[in-house]
Motif scaffolding. Structure first.
Motif, PDB file in Angstrom:
ATOM      1  N   PHE A  40      -3.937  -6.823   3.262  1.00 16.71           N
ATOM      2  CA  PHE A  40      -3.010  -5.714   3.463  1.00 16.71           C
ATOM      3  C   PHE A  40      -1.628  -6.110   2.966  1.00 16.71           C
ATOM      4  O   PHE A  40      -1.097  -7.160   3.330  1.00 16.71           O
ATOM      5  CB  PHE A  40      -2.920  -5.339   4.945  1.00 16.71           C
ATOM      6  CG  PHE A  40      -1.813  -4.368   5.242  1.00 16.71           C
ATOM      7  CD1 PHE A  40      -1.954  -3.025   4.915  1.00 16.71           C
ATOM      8  CD2 PHE A  40      -0.630  -4.784   5.819  1.00 16.71           C
ATOM      9  CE1 PHE A  40      -0.932  -2.121   5.159  1.00 16.71           C
ATOM     10  CE2 PHE A  40       0.395  -3.894   6.072  1.00 16.71           C
ATOM     11  CZ  PHE A  40       0.246  -2.558   5.746  1.00 16.71           C
ATOM     12  N   TYR A  41      -1.069  -5.264   2.110  1.00 14.76           N
ATOM     13  CA  TYR A  41       0.296  -5.433   1.617  1.00 14.76           C
ATOM     14  C   TYR A  41       1.108  -4.224   2.069  1.00 14.76           C
ATOM     15  O   TYR A  41       0.718  -3.088   1.810  1.00 14.76           O
ATOM     16  CB  TYR A  41       0.337  -5.483   0.091  1.00 14.76           C
ATOM     17  CG  TYR A  41      -0.293  -6.702  -0.524  1.00 14.76           C
ATOM     18  CD1 TYR A  41       0.481  -7.808  -0.864  1.00 14.76           C
ATOM     19  CD2 TYR A  41      -1.659  -6.745  -0.788  1.00 14.76           C
ATOM     20  CE1 TYR A  41      -0.089  -8.923  -1.451  1.00 14.76           C
ATOM     21  CE2 TYR A  41      -2.238  -7.859  -1.372  1.00 14.76           C
ATOM     22  CZ  TYR A  41      -1.450  -8.938  -1.693  1.00 14.76           C
ATOM     23  OH  TYR A  41      -2.012 -10.043  -2.280  1.00 14.76           O
ATOM     24  N   THR A  42       2.224  -4.475   2.719  1.00 13.08           N
ATOM     25  CA  THR A  42       3.087  -3.369   3.124  1.00 13.08           C
ATOM     26  C   THR A  42       3.909  -2.910   1.922  1.00 13.08           C
ATOM     27  O   THR A  42       4.351  -3.733   1.126  1.00 13.08           O
ATOM     28  CB  THR A  42       3.995  -3.780   4.302  1.00 13.08           C
ATOM     29  OG1 THR A  42       4.730  -2.632   4.733  1.00 13.08           O
ATOM     30  CG2 THR A  42       4.958  -4.876   3.937  1.00 13.08           C
ATOM     31  N   GLY A  43       4.075  -1.603   1.802  1.00 14.36           N
ATOM     32  CA  GLY A  43       4.767  -1.052   0.644  1.00 14.36           C
ATOM     33  C   GLY A  43       6.232  -0.743   0.897  1.00 14.36           C
ATOM     34  O   GLY A  43       7.063  -0.913   0.030  1.00 14.36           O
ATOM     35  N   GLY A  44       6.544  -0.261   2.054  1.00 16.46           N
ATOM     36  CA  GLY A  44       7.923   0.119   2.348  1.00 16.46           C
ATOM     37  C   GLY A  44       8.124   1.618   2.236  1.00 16.46           C
ATOM     38  O   GLY A  44       7.176   2.403   2.240  1.00 16.46           O
ATOM     39  N   GLY A  60      -2.237   3.790   0.272  1.00 18.98           N
ATOM     40  CA  GLY A  60      -2.077   4.760   1.351  1.00 18.98           C
ATOM     41  C   GLY A  60      -0.943   4.351   2.257  1.00 18.98           C
ATOM     42  O   GLY A  60       0.016   3.713   1.833  1.00 18.98           O
ATOM     43  N   LYS A  61      -1.078   4.700   3.551  1.00 22.18           N
ATOM     44  CA  LYS A  61      -0.042   4.378   4.533  1.00 22.18           C
ATOM     45  C   LYS A  61      -0.677   3.836   5.798  1.00 22.18           C
ATOM     46  O   LYS A  61      -1.607   4.412   6.351  1.00 22.18           O
ATOM     47  CB  LYS A  61       0.790   5.609   4.891  1.00 22.18           C
ATOM     48  CG  LYS A  61       1.798   5.992   3.839  1.00 22.18           C
ATOM     49  CD  LYS A  61       2.868   4.933   3.712  1.00 22.18           C
ATOM     50  CE  LYS A  61       3.840   5.257   2.598  1.00 22.18           C
ATOM     51  NZ  LYS A  61       4.748   4.139   2.316  1.00 22.18           N
ATOM     52  N   ALA A  62      -0.133   2.712   6.244  1.00 22.94           N
ATOM     53  CA  ALA A  62      -0.535   2.145   7.528  1.00 22.94           C
ATOM     54  C   ALA A  62       0.093   2.988   8.634  1.00 22.94           C
ATOM     55  O   ALA A  62       1.185   3.546   8.460  1.00 22.94           O
ATOM     56  CB  ALA A  62      -0.082   0.705   7.640  1.00 22.94           C
ATOM     57  N   ASP A  72      -2.505   2.205  19.194  1.00 16.97           N
ATOM     58  CA  ASP A  72      -3.538   2.337  18.169  1.00 16.97           C
ATOM     59  C   ASP A  72      -2.955   2.006  16.798  1.00 16.97           C
ATOM     60  O   ASP A  72      -1.755   2.150  16.566  1.00 16.97           O
ATOM     61  CB  ASP A  72      -4.081   3.769  18.139  1.00 16.97           C
ATOM     62  CG  ASP A  72      -4.870   4.135  19.385  1.00 16.97           C
ATOM     63  OD1 ASP A  72      -4.997   3.293  20.286  1.00 16.97           O
ATOM     64  OD2 ASP A  72      -5.366   5.268  19.444  1.00 16.97           O
ATOM     65  N   VAL A  73      -3.823   1.556  15.890  1.00 18.48           N
ATOM     66  CA  VAL A  73      -3.434   1.282  14.510  1.00 18.48           C
ATOM     67  C   VAL A  73      -4.357   2.064  13.597  1.00 18.48           C
ATOM     68  O   VAL A  73      -5.456   2.461  13.991  1.00 18.48           O
ATOM     69  CB  VAL A  73      -3.499  -0.223  14.174  1.00 18.48           C
ATOM     70  CG1 VAL A  73      -2.490  -1.007  14.985  1.00 18.48           C
ATOM     71  CG2 VAL A  73      -4.894  -0.773  14.344  1.00 18.48           C
ATOM     72  N   GLY A  74      -3.912   2.291  12.371  1.00 19.06           N
ATOM     73  CA  GLY A  74      -4.750   3.017  11.430  1.00 19.06           C
ATOM     74  C   GLY A  74      -4.259   2.859  10.008  1.00 19.06           C
ATOM     75  O   GLY A  74      -3.222   2.256   9.748  1.00 19.06           O
ATOM     76  N   PHE A  75      -5.042   3.409   9.104  1.00 14.71           N
ATOM     77  CA  PHE A  75      -4.678   3.418   7.691  1.00 14.71           C
ATOM     78  C   PHE A  75      -5.261   4.679   7.079  1.00 14.71           C
ATOM     79  O   PHE A  75      -6.430   4.992   7.270  1.00 14.71           O
ATOM     80  CB  PHE A  75      -5.231   2.191   6.964  1.00 14.71           C
ATOM     81  CG  PHE A  75      -4.661   2.006   5.590  1.00 14.71           C
ATOM     82  CD1 PHE A  75      -3.470   1.315   5.412  1.00 14.71           C
ATOM     83  CD2 PHE A  75      -5.291   2.524   4.469  1.00 14.71           C
ATOM     84  CE1 PHE A  75      -2.920   1.143   4.145  1.00 14.71           C
ATOM     85  CE2 PHE A  75      -4.756   2.361   3.204  1.00 14.71           C
ATOM     86  CZ  PHE A  75      -3.565   1.668   3.034  1.00 14.71           C
ATOM     87  N   ARG A  76      -4.405   5.429   6.370  1.00 15.26           N
ATOM     88  CA  ARG A  76      -4.844   6.627   5.659  1.00 15.26           C
ATOM     89  C   ARG A  76      -4.743   6.371   4.165  1.00 15.26           C
ATOM     90  O   ARG A  76      -3.671   6.106   3.644  1.00 15.26           O
ATOM     91  CB  ARG A  76      -4.012   7.847   6.024  1.00 15.26           C
ATOM     92  CG  ARG A  76      -4.458   9.111   5.282  1.00 15.26           C
ATOM     93  CD  ARG A  76      -3.612  10.318   5.633  1.00 15.26           C
ATOM     94  NE  ARG A  76      -3.682  10.680   7.026  1.00 15.26           N
ATOM     95  CZ  ARG A  76      -4.602  11.478   7.570  1.00 15.26           C
ATOM     96  NH1 ARG A  76      -5.549  11.979   6.807  1.00 15.26           N
ATOM     97  NH2 ARG A  76      -4.589  11.756   8.842  1.00 15.26           N
TER      98      ARG A  76
END
Length: 125
Positions: A40-44, A60-62, A72-76
């Motif tokens: 997982f790489y965060t984009g900003g 996508g977006k975390a 809760d956590v997720g990813f779209r």
């Protein structure tokens, strides 16, 4: 000689810039017992977040709350698929603050994160 110096400078600068891009390694176990690993790489604000599974990029977006370590956590994914997980094992971090040690997927349309997959707390490297 001048061209070699410029090439070396560009390579060094590239190395310095890219060295700040370390992924979070996310490991889990599907209900069938298969171990999975995702980077997982965060984009900003201006860039999409990125997960990489089996050498395939998914932008996508975390989805998570910074102020609630048990949320809760997720990813779209940009194409519409998403995965959502809730904290299933609570613990404390090195300074005694609460943190989630494992998450359990409760909703997913992402094939490599089926429902009931256990996701272990991400590790940074």
């Amino acid at each position: 000689m001048k061209i070699k110096h410029i090439n070396a400078s560009v390579m060094f600068l590239s190395l310095v810039v890219l060295s700040g891009c370390f992924p979070a390694e996310i490991k889990g176990k599907t209900p069938s017992g298969e171990m999975i690993e995702v980077l997982f790489y965060t984009g900003g604000n201006n860039l999409d977040d990125l997960i990489i599974y089996n050498s395939v990029n998914y932008f996508g977006k975390a989805q998570y709350q910074l102020d609630d370590p048990m949320a809760d956590v997720g990813f779209r994914i940009k194409t519409g698929e998403r995965v959502q997980a809730e904290c299933s094992v609570e613990g404390v971090d090195i300074i005694g603050a609460p943190e989630c040690k494992e998450y359990k997927v409760y909703r997913s349309s992402v094939p490599f994160f089926p429902v009931d997959t256990i996701i272990y707390r991400p590790e940074l490297f």
